[in-house]
Write a protein that holds these residues in place. Structure first.
Motif, PDB file in Angstrom:
ATOM      1  N   ASP A 101      -0.015   2.671  -5.192  1.00 45.64           N
ATOM      2  CA  ASP A 101       0.200   1.594  -6.153  1.00 45.64           C
ATOM      3  C   ASP A 101      -0.972   0.609  -6.074  1.00 45.64           C
ATOM      4  O   ASP A 101      -1.224   0.024  -5.020  1.00 45.64           O
ATOM      5  CB  ASP A 101       1.515   0.902  -5.825  1.00 45.64           C
ATOM      6  CG  ASP A 101       1.886  -0.190  -6.823  1.00 45.64           C
ATOM      7  OD1 ASP A 101       1.095  -0.440  -7.758  1.00 45.64           O
ATOM      8  OD2 ASP A 101       2.958  -0.799  -6.658  1.00 45.64           O
ATOM      9  N   SER A 132      -1.218  -2.043  -8.302  1.00 46.17           N
ATOM     10  CA  SER A 132      -0.865  -3.174  -9.164  1.00 46.17           C
ATOM     11  C   SER A 132      -1.156  -4.532  -8.542  1.00 46.17           C
ATOM     12  O   SER A 132      -1.327  -5.518  -9.259  1.00 46.17           O
ATOM     13  CB  SER A 132       0.623  -3.095  -9.543  1.00 46.17           C
ATOM     14  OG  SER A 132       1.445  -3.186  -8.394  1.00 46.17           O
ATOM     15  N   GLU A 133      -1.207  -4.628  -7.214  1.00 48.09           N
ATOM     16  CA  GLU A 133      -1.435  -5.926  -6.567  1.00 48.09           C
ATOM     17  C   GLU A 133      -2.900  -6.180  -6.231  1.00 48.09           C
ATOM     18  O   GLU A 133      -3.225  -7.203  -5.632  1.00 48.09           O
ATOM     19  CB  GLU A 133      -0.592  -6.031  -5.296  1.00 48.09           C
ATOM     20  CG  GLU A 133       0.908  -6.036  -5.530  1.00 48.09           C
ATOM     21  CD  GLU A 133       1.366  -7.215  -6.364  1.00 48.09           C
ATOM     22  OE1 GLU A 133       0.632  -8.212  -6.447  1.00 48.09           O
ATOM     23  OE2 GLU A 133       2.466  -7.133  -6.938  1.00 48.09           O
ATOM     24  N   GLU A 192       4.066  -4.213  -3.102  1.00 49.87           N
ATOM     25  CA  GLU A 192       4.596  -5.327  -3.882  1.00 49.87           C
ATOM     26  C   GLU A 192       4.337  -6.633  -3.152  1.00 49.87           C
ATOM     27  O   GLU A 192       4.193  -6.677  -1.934  1.00 49.87           O
ATOM     28  CB  GLU A 192       6.088  -5.151  -4.153  1.00 49.87           C
ATOM     29  CG  GLU A 192       6.971  -5.163  -2.930  1.00 49.87           C
ATOM     30  CD  GLU A 192       8.442  -5.041  -3.281  1.00 49.87           C
ATOM     31  OE1 GLU A 192       8.788  -5.269  -4.451  1.00 49.87           O
ATOM     32  OE2 GLU A 192       9.246  -4.731  -2.386  1.00 49.87           O
TER      33      GLU A 192
END
Length: 241
Positions: free
Chosen positions: A170, A172-173, A199
């Motif tokens: 991931d 996204s951050e 996250e």
């Protein structure tokens, strides 16, 4: 109202400046109670200067001049992050799960390099309350037909360098600048038929505390506004008599 840096984070003092203008506008009859409550709620929910600026743009400041709020760029709380970068070797150097799971959360110290492995299993790394052995830590994740979740607190910079084959990491951050003094978390590794999620969020206790504080301020402001309105009505009746 100054909004030349709309992306910067607003402080509690900035929100209080806006709230004071709203209180005065309510007392002067420029806002009715519904408008006041709506704008006040938006004030306490605002995170940046850009979100605060429009709230009082149509209201005058003291003396009838256009309202101008000089937002103060508060210095970063270096001590908070500095106290969490403790040096040393860390609480542990790795975690493994084979047809099972692992979890690291709460108060623990992240070492300079932490390796975790999951095969037909999963794991959770929660860094929100953790200390850090250094300003930069590396978390090496190997997920084979399994998954992992890495949770970081706001203010931490995240860099993802993992490789996925029929799986993935991931991203996204990434790209969110870290706060001054905050650690940098580099996530590397390999995912095959698996994945590594990332996250960023506050702890449940911090979320509840912020909600209680907002509701308490809103209640106090509404009660104060009612008192001001009643006092204003009494003064006008006294003048008429």
């Amino acid at each position: 109202m100054t909004d030349d840096a709309p992306e910067l984070r607003a402080s509690d003092a900035d929100r209080e400046q806006v709230a004071e203008i709203l209180r005065d506008a309510l007392a002067e009859g420029r806002l009715d109670m519904a408008e006041f409550e709506e704008r006040l709620e938006a004030t306490y929910q605002a995170r940046t200067y850009g979100e605060l600026a429009p709230i009082t743009r149509d209201l005058p400041g003291p003396g009838g001049a256009p309202s101008v709020v000089s937002f103060t760029k508060a210095p970063a709380e270096q001590g908070t992050w500095a106290s969490r970068i403790v040096g040393g070797e860390g609480s542990s150097t790795g975690a493994f799960a084979v047809m099972g799971g692992f979890q690291r959360k709460g108060r623990w110290t992240v070492p300079r390099k932490f390796t975790c492995f999951a095969f037909w299993g999963g794991g959770e790394l929660d860094l929100r309350e953790a200390n850090f052995a250094d300003r930069e830590v590396v978390i090496n994740c190997v997920a084979i037909m399994g998954g992992m979740q890495v949770t970081v607190p706001p203010g931490v910079e995240v860099v993802v360098r993992g490789i996925g084959i029929m799986g993935g990491f991931d991203h996204s951050e990434e790209g969110v600048p870290g706060e001054p003094g905050a650690p940098r978390v580099v996530i590397t590794g390999f995912a095959f038929w698996g994945g590594v999620g990332v996250e960023r969020k506050v702890t449940r206790a911090e979320r509840k505390a912020a909600r209680r504080e907002r509701h308490g301020r809103l209640r106090e402001d509404v009660e104060g506004a009612h008192r001001r309105m009643l006092e204003g009505h009494r003064e006008r009746r006294h003048d008429d008599d």
